[in-house]
Design a protein around this motif. Structure first.
Motif, PDB file in Angstrom:
ATOM      1  N   VAL A   1       9.534 -18.755 -34.876  1.00  0.00           N
ATOM      2  CA  VAL A   1      10.517 -17.770 -34.403  1.00  0.00           C
ATOM      3  C   VAL A   1      10.631 -17.828 -32.889  1.00  0.00           C
ATOM      4  O   VAL A   1      11.741 -17.791 -32.336  1.00  0.00           O
ATOM      5  N   ILE A   2       9.506 -17.943 -32.195  1.00  0.00           N
ATOM      6  CA  ILE A   2       9.530 -18.052 -30.726  1.00  0.00           C
ATOM      7  C   ILE A   2      10.322 -19.280 -30.307  1.00  0.00           C
ATOM      8  O   ILE A   2      11.172 -19.202 -29.408  1.00  0.00           O
ATOM      9  N   ASP A   3      10.063 -20.411 -30.928  1.00  0.00           N
ATOM     10  CA  ASP A   3      10.801 -21.634 -30.571  1.00  0.00           C
ATOM     11  C   ASP A   3      12.290 -21.493 -30.850  1.00  0.00           C
ATOM     12  O   ASP A   3      13.124 -21.955 -30.054  1.00  0.00           O
ATOM     13  N   ALA A   4      12.659 -20.860 -31.951  1.00  0.00           N
ATOM     14  CA  ALA A   4      14.071 -20.652 -32.257  1.00  0.00           C
ATOM     15  C   ALA A   4      14.717 -19.733 -31.227  1.00  0.00           C
ATOM     16  O   ALA A   4      15.851 -19.979 -30.776  1.00  0.00           O
ATOM     17  N   LEU A   5      14.010 -18.702 -30.829  1.00  0.00           N
ATOM     18  CA  LEU A   5      14.501 -17.771 -29.815  1.00  0.00           C
ATOM     19  C   LEU A   5      14.706 -18.484 -28.480  1.00  0.00           C
ATOM     20  O   LEU A   5      15.755 -18.340 -27.829  1.00  0.00           O
ATOM     21  N   LEU A   6      13.718 -19.264 -28.084  1.00  0.00           N
ATOM     22  CA  LEU A   6      13.836 -20.023 -26.832  1.00  0.00           C
ATOM     23  C   LEU A   6      14.990 -21.021 -26.910  1.00  0.00           C
ATOM     24  O   LEU A   6      15.725 -21.215 -25.929  1.00  0.00           O
ATOM     25  N   GLY A   7      15.182 -21.640 -28.073  1.00  0.00           N
ATOM     26  CA  GLY A   7      16.285 -22.569 -28.242  1.00  0.00           C
ATOM     27  C   GLY A   7      17.636 -21.889 -28.093  1.00  0.00           C
ATOM     28  O   GLY A   7      18.541 -22.413 -27.444  1.00  0.00           O
ATOM     29  N   ALA A   8      17.777 -20.722 -28.696  1.00  0.00           N
ATOM     30  CA  ALA A   8      19.040 -19.992 -28.593  1.00  0.00           C
ATOM     31  C   ALA A   8      19.352 -19.614 -27.151  1.00  0.00           C
ATOM     32  O   ALA A   8      20.506 -19.625 -26.731  1.00  0.00           O
ATOM     33  N   ALA A   9      18.317 -19.296 -26.387  1.00  0.00           N
ATOM     34  CA  ALA A   9      18.512 -18.900 -24.986  1.00  0.00           C
ATOM     35  C   ALA A   9      18.543 -20.093 -24.034  1.00  0.00           C
ATOM     36  O   ALA A   9      18.764 -19.927 -22.835  1.00  0.00           O
ATOM     37  N   GLY A  10      18.304 -21.293 -24.563  1.00  0.00           N
ATOM     38  CA  GLY A  10      18.294 -22.487 -23.718  1.00  0.00           C
ATOM     39  C   GLY A  10      17.125 -22.525 -22.759  1.00  0.00           C
ATOM     40  O   GLY A  10      17.252 -23.019 -21.632  1.00  0.00           O
ATOM     41  N   LEU A  11      15.975 -22.036 -23.213  1.00  0.00           N
ATOM     42  CA  LEU A  11      14.810 -21.912 -22.333  1.00  0.00           C
ATOM     43  C   LEU A  11      13.653 -22.838 -22.701  1.00  0.00           C
ATOM     44  O   LEU A  11      12.499 -22.537 -22.430  1.00  0.00           O
ATOM     45  N   GLY A  12      13.954 -23.954 -23.332  1.00  0.00           N
ATOM     46  CA  GLY A  12      12.894 -24.911 -23.626  1.00  0.00           C
ATOM     47  C   GLY A  12      12.164 -24.591 -24.906  1.00  0.00           C
ATOM     48  O   GLY A  12      12.767 -24.155 -25.887  1.00  0.00           O
ATOM     49  N   ASP A  13      10.829 -24.790 -24.900  1.00  0.00           N
ATOM     50  CA  ASP A  13      10.056 -24.563 -26.120  1.00  0.00           C
ATOM     51  C   ASP A  13       8.760 -23.816 -25.818  1.00  0.00           C
ATOM     52  O   ASP A  13       8.402 -23.602 -24.661  1.00  0.00           O
ATOM     53  N   ILE A  14       8.074 -23.447 -26.875  1.00  0.00           N
ATOM     54  CA  ILE A  14       6.876 -22.618 -26.769  1.00  0.00           C
ATOM     55  C   ILE A  14       5.794 -23.277 -25.910  1.00  0.00           C
ATOM     56  O   ILE A  14       5.094 -22.598 -25.155  1.00  0.00           O
ATOM     57  N   GLY A  15       5.672 -24.595 -26.001  1.00  0.00           N
ATOM     58  CA  GLY A  15       4.658 -25.297 -25.226  1.00  0.00           C
ATOM     59  C   GLY A  15       4.896 -25.252 -23.727  1.00  0.00           C
ATOM     60  O   GLY A  15       3.960 -25.339 -22.943  1.00  0.00           O
ATOM     61  N   GLU A  16       6.144 -25.103 -23.326  1.00  0.00           N
ATOM     62  CA  GLU A  16       6.461 -24.980 -21.893  1.00  0.00           C
ATOM     63  C   GLU A  16       6.073 -23.612 -21.356  1.00  0.00           C
ATOM     64  O   GLU A  16       5.701 -23.483 -20.194  1.00  0.00           O
TER      65      GLU A  16
END
Length: 163
Positions: A50-65
């Motif tokens: 869910v975190i990765d999907a959220l970051l993807g929608a906002a264009g903010l990279g991925d959880i590891g970043e």
């Protein structure tokens, strides 16, 4: 700032091995199990997706970043705390979540009794109503690493709108 008329959707995917001696945490719920998920944080594969999907929608990279497994500050971290922090980072970038749909792939234990609590936790973490979050579970049917009980996988889709 984001285009006020255009929602965005992101996709997240995560996987972790099942091991003895760790709790099985999914969507912020500790599920009774002899095996838990291995990882630097609590290894909550569902919340990570869910975190990765959220970051993807906002264009903010991925959880590891944002929460690298090389940073001791995140050792044993509660993924629900990371989710709330991610929502705050997305808001600062001009985005808020409005819907999430996720699937957990896990051979056992059966997750049906725990899905309502997972849904409630994710909704609270995202700051949306429970009707805006869906959690599904399926098995590997004996095929592949999930089917052999070696690990768990989660996939998620999150839609965000401009703040």
């Amino acid at each position: 700032m984001p285009d006020a008329a255009v929602p965005r959707t992101g996709i997240g995917w995560d996987t972790h091995r099942l091991v003895a001696g760790r709790p099985l945490v999914l969507g912020g719920v500790t599920v009774p199990s002899e095996l838990g998920l291995d990882g630097h944080s609590d290894a909550d594969v569902l919340t990570h997706a869910v975190i990765d999907a959220l970051l993807g929608a906002a264009g903010l990279g991925d959880i590891g970043e944002h929460f690298p497994d090389t940073d001791e500050a995140f050792r044993g971290a509660d993924s629900m705390v990371l989710l709330r922090e991610t929502v705050a980072r997305c808001a600062a970038a001009g985005w808020r979540p409005v819907h999430a749909d996720a699937t957990v792939l896990l051979e056992r234990p059966k997750l049906l009794p725990y899905k309502p609590a997972m849904r409630a936790n994710l909704a609270a973490g995202l700051g949306v109503g429970e009707d805006a979050v869906n959690v599904k579970a399926t098995r590997g049917e004996g095929m592949g690493p999930v089917g052999r009980g070696e690990g768990a996988v989660a996939q998620a889709v999150v839609t965000c709108v401009p703040v």
